[in-house]
Design a protein around this motif. Sequence first.
Motif, PDB file in Angstrom:
ATOM      1  N   ARG A  75      -1.372  44.486  34.877  1.00 47.83           N
ATOM      2  CA  ARG A  75      -0.492  44.937  35.963  1.00 47.83           C
ATOM      3  C   ARG A  75       0.680  43.977  36.131  1.00 47.83           C
ATOM      4  NH1 ARG A  75      -2.764  49.095  39.407  1.00 47.83           N
ATOM      5  NH2 ARG A  75      -0.565  49.182  39.979  1.00 47.83           N
ATOM      6  N   VAL A  76       1.822  44.538  36.514  1.00 48.77           N
ATOM      7  CA  VAL A  76       3.017  43.722  36.723  1.00 48.77           C
ATOM      8  C   VAL A  76       2.825  42.833  37.948  1.00 48.77           C
ATOM      9  CG1 VAL A  76       5.473  43.791  37.307  1.00 48.77           C
ATOM     10  CG2 VAL A  76       4.539  45.428  35.662  1.00 48.77           C
ATOM     11  N   ILE A  77       3.028  41.522  37.769  1.00 44.12           N
ATOM     12  CA  ILE A  77       2.905  40.612  38.912  1.00 44.12           C
ATOM     13  C   ILE A  77       4.232  39.941  39.275  1.00 44.12           C
ATOM     14  CG2 ILE A  77       0.437  40.112  38.722  1.00 44.12           C
ATOM     15  CD1 ILE A  77       1.183  37.552  37.209  1.00 44.12           C
ATOM     16  N   LYS A  78       5.190  39.965  38.345  1.00 41.51           N
ATOM     17  CA  LYS A  78       6.476  39.333  38.656  1.00 41.51           C
ATOM     18  C   LYS A  78       7.619  40.148  38.066  1.00 41.51           C
ATOM     19  CE  LYS A  78       9.069  35.072  37.828  1.00 41.51           C
ATOM     20  NZ  LYS A  78       9.024  33.727  37.239  1.00 41.51           N
ATOM     21  N   LEU A  79       8.630  40.364  38.899  1.00 50.44           N
ATOM     22  CA  LEU A  79       9.828  41.058  38.455  1.00 50.44           C
ATOM     23  C   LEU A  79      11.028  40.189  38.773  1.00 50.44           C
ATOM     24  CD1 LEU A  79       9.625  44.796  39.549  1.00 50.44           C
ATOM     25  CD2 LEU A  79       9.857  43.891  37.230  1.00 50.44           C
ATOM     26  N   ASP A  80      11.758  39.804  37.765  1.00 51.71           N
ATOM     27  CA  ASP A  80      12.923  38.961  37.973  1.00 51.71           C
ATOM     28  C   ASP A  80      14.192  39.767  37.680  1.00 51.71           C
ATOM     29  OD1 ASP A  80      14.907  37.108  38.060  1.00 51.71           O
ATOM     30  OD2 ASP A  80      13.883  35.621  36.819  1.00 51.71           O
ATOM     31  N   LEU A  81      14.778  40.281  38.739  1.00 52.14           N
ATOM     32  CA  LEU A  81      15.965  41.131  38.581  1.00 52.14           C
ATOM     33  C   LEU A  81      17.217  40.444  39.101  1.00 52.14           C
ATOM     34  CD1 LEU A  81      14.270  44.478  39.626  1.00 52.14           C
ATOM     35  CD2 LEU A  81      15.136  43.902  37.365  1.00 52.14           C
ATOM     36  N   LEU A 108       9.034  38.865  43.643  1.00 53.45           N
ATOM     37  CA  LEU A 108      10.155  39.768  43.432  1.00 53.45           C
ATOM     38  C   LEU A 108      11.462  39.021  43.653  1.00 53.45           C
ATOM     39  CD1 LEU A 108      11.272  42.590  42.903  1.00 53.45           C
ATOM     40  CD2 LEU A 108      10.882  43.154  45.303  1.00 53.45           C
ATOM     41  N   TYR A 109      12.270  38.929  42.607  1.00 55.20           N
ATOM     42  CA  TYR A 109      13.561  38.238  42.663  1.00 55.20           C
ATOM     43  C   TYR A 109      14.674  39.274  42.599  1.00 55.20           C
ATOM     44  CZ  TYR A 109      11.052  33.905  41.552  1.00 55.20           C
ATOM     45  OH  TYR A 109      10.207  32.824  41.575  1.00 55.20           O
ATOM     46  N   LEU A 110      15.426  39.384  43.688  1.00 52.24           N
ATOM     47  CA  LEU A 110      16.543  40.338  43.724  1.00 52.24           C
ATOM     48  C   LEU A 110      17.854  39.617  44.020  1.00 52.24           C
ATOM     49  CD1 LEU A 110      14.770  43.215  45.700  1.00 52.24           C
ATOM     50  CD2 LEU A 110      15.346  43.185  43.274  1.00 52.24           C
ATOM     51  N   ILE A 111      17.897  38.350  43.629  1.00 56.08           N
ATOM     52  CA  ILE A 111      19.046  37.490  43.924  1.00 56.08           C
ATOM     53  C   ILE A 111      20.337  38.007  43.285  1.00 56.08           C
ATOM     54  CG2 ILE A 111      19.930  35.146  43.514  1.00 56.08           C
ATOM     55  CD1 ILE A 111      16.901  34.299  43.346  1.00 56.08           C
ATOM     56  N   GLY A 112      21.438  37.945  44.042  1.00 58.88           N
ATOM     57  CA  GLY A 112      22.761  38.193  43.481  1.00 58.88           C
ATOM     58  C   GLY A 112      22.986  39.590  42.947  1.00 58.88           C
ATOM     59  N   ASN A 113      22.652  40.589  43.737  1.00 54.57           N
ATOM     60  CA  ASN A 113      22.792  41.955  43.250  1.00 54.57           C
ATOM     61  C   ASN A 113      23.661  42.850  44.123  1.00 54.57           C
ATOM     62  OD1 ASN A 113      21.362  42.077  40.752  1.00 54.57           O
ATOM     63  ND2 ASN A 113      19.458  41.773  41.883  1.00 54.57           N
ATOM     64  N   ASN A 114      24.452  42.228  45.036  1.00 53.65           N
ATOM     65  CA  ASN A 114      25.407  43.022  45.802  1.00 53.65           C
ATOM     66  C   ASN A 114      24.744  44.064  46.723  1.00 53.65           C
ATOM     67  OD1 ASN A 114      28.082  43.216  46.344  1.00 53.65           O
ATOM     68  ND2 ASN A 114      28.665  44.246  44.438  1.00 53.65           N
ATOM     69  N   ILE A 115      23.526  43.790  47.130  1.00 53.86           N
ATOM     70  CA  ILE A 115      22.787  44.761  47.956  1.00 53.86           C
ATOM     71  C   ILE A 115      23.205  44.624  49.422  1.00 53.86           C
ATOM     72  CG2 ILE A 115      20.492  45.557  48.653  1.00 53.86           C
ATOM     73  CD1 ILE A 115      19.396  44.049  46.170  1.00 53.86           C
ATOM     74  N   LEU A 136       9.423  36.492  47.948  1.00 50.29           N
ATOM     75  CA  LEU A 136      10.518  37.460  47.989  1.00 50.29           C
ATOM     76  C   LEU A 136      11.846  36.721  48.083  1.00 50.29           C
ATOM     77  CD1 LEU A 136      11.442  40.418  48.151  1.00 50.29           C
ATOM     78  CD2 LEU A 136      11.027  40.353  50.614  1.00 50.29           C
ATOM     79  N   TYR A 137      12.671  36.900  47.079  1.00 50.39           N
ATOM     80  CA  TYR A 137      13.954  36.191  46.990  1.00 50.39           C
ATOM     81  C   TYR A 137      15.100  37.193  47.054  1.00 50.39           C
ATOM     82  CZ  TYR A 137      11.116  32.238  45.831  1.00 50.39           C
ATOM     83  OH  TYR A 137      10.183  31.253  45.898  1.00 50.39           O
ATOM     84  N   LEU A 138      15.836  37.146  48.163  1.00 51.89           N
ATOM     85  CA  LEU A 138      16.920  38.107  48.392  1.00 51.89           C
ATOM     86  C   LEU A 138      18.272  37.401  48.499  1.00 51.89           C
ATOM     87  CD1 LEU A 138      15.049  40.231  51.091  1.00 51.89           C
ATOM     88  CD2 LEU A 138      15.379  40.825  48.693  1.00 51.89           C
ATOM     89  N   ASP A 139      18.360  36.190  47.973  1.00 50.55           N
ATOM     90  CA  ASP A 139      19.570  35.382  48.118  1.00 50.55           C
ATOM     91  C   ASP A 139      20.817  36.055  47.551  1.00 50.55           C
ATOM     92  OD1 ASP A 139      17.919  32.596  48.472  1.00 50.55           O
ATOM     93  OD2 ASP A 139      17.092  33.815  46.881  1.00 50.55           O
TER      94      ASP A 139
END
Length: 316
Positions: A75-81, A108-115, A136-139
């Motif tokens: 199972r997926v445990i880490k997603l670095d996007l 879950l890394y969603l850093i730097g995605n213009n969200i 959870l990384y939303l930087d």
Amino acid sequence: MCGSKRVWVSELIFILLVVKGWWSEGCLEQERYALLQLRHFFNDDQCLQNCWVDDENYSDCCQWERVECNDTTGRVIKLDLRDTRNWESAEWYMNASLFTPFQQLESLYLIGNNIAGCVENEGLDTLSRLNNLKFLYLDYNHFNNSIFSSLGGLSSLRNLSLIGNRLIGSIDIKGLDSLGNLEELDMSDNAINNLVIPKDYRGLRKLNTLYLGGTEIAMIDGSKVLQSIGSLPSLKTLYLSSTNFKGTVVNQELHNFTNLEELILDDSDLHISQLLQSIASFTSLKYLSMGFCTLTGALHGQGKLRVSEAFMILIR
Ligand SMILES: *[C@@H]1O[C@H](CO)[C@@H](O)[C@H](O)[C@H]1NC(C)=O
Ligand SMILES: *[C@@H]1O[C@H](CO)[C@@H](O)[C@H](O)[C@H]1NC(C)=O
Ligand SMILES: *[C@@H]1O[C@H](CO)[C@@H](O)[C@H](O)[C@H]1NC(C)=O
Ligand SMILES: *[C@@H]1O[C@H](CO)[C@@H](O)[C@H](O)[C@H]1NC(C)=O
Ligand SMILES: *[C@@H]1O[C@H](CO)[C@@H](O)[C@H](O)[C@H]1NC(C)=O
Ligand SMILES: *[C@@H]1O[C@H](CO)[C@@H](O)[C@H](O)[C@H]1NC(C)=O
């Protein structure tokens, strides 16, 4: 007897083979499908576009870049996007439900995605279904204060990072009350100027590290803020680098800072005698960093330092 035993053994071998065959398939079909959906939104990464493909020869999504699986469960445990969205395109609203198929997801890394936020009814609160989500990384996105109302259910979170978003003004910590397992919170580089924490605060019981560097905290009423930060029961490390505490009036009430061990004030404007006066109330402080600080004011000896023996000051 013997015959039936042999049948039983061969059945066992058969089951083992099936199980093994199933594992060697790699990732779960629904997770592979969910990753292929994500690729449409995180659309500016060469690797993602070339490796996350619907191709029978690359069907094991656990081998895909930016994806990490648990070896046993597949199972997926880490997603670095991080940085996978084109910055030249407009800000966008994310559908957080796209992550719910990853039931075992931990990071879950969603850093730097213009969200800019989430689409209606598909907010970050849908992530509360992921019972293992810890990091959870939303930087460096554009989340504003409204994000706090959607984080309430994420009770498994340990680390939450919101560096460089659009948090502004006064933050009421009550919005984070239910994050009972949170250990580290980073809100650096936001236009925050106040943190409201009730006096007998009982939430965020495990929070040990708080980053508030590059905020506007000191400008309004730094001492009041410091006082309320003192109500966080487990806080050990506080980062207040790149802030302006020069004008901060430290009043007599700044007492019960009994847990804090590390205070990082690098790159700040400080008034030295006021600083020493307030530090006297940090009775458990072991480490104070004042690298690259601009110090003003004179030492009058009224500092009354009452700090522990392990205390050290780092001045560069
Ligand atoms: C997968 O690999 C096989 C053997 O190398 C090849 O014949 C086939 O065309 C490949 N399939 C795709 C979709 O590229
Ligand atoms: C993988 O999952 C199993 C079963 O849930 C768990 O016991 C194990 O600790 C996990 N391994 C890692 C590296 O997370
Ligand atoms: C969000 O994603 C979920 C899961 O893929 C989907 O069912 C839902 O329709 C999407 N919602 C919007 C508004 O796009
Ligand atoms: C804050 O973000 C939400 C979306 O998450 C948006 O609807 C709202 O307009 C934003 N508020 C401000 C003041 O920009
Ligand atoms: C999460 O926070 C803890 C506690 O502050 C820290 O020790 C750890 O390094 C952090 N983990 C990650 C992955 O950032
Ligand atoms: C500090 O603790 C003492 C004793 O528990 C209490 O009387 C006092 O009001 C506290 N001071 C502040 C500023 O919270």
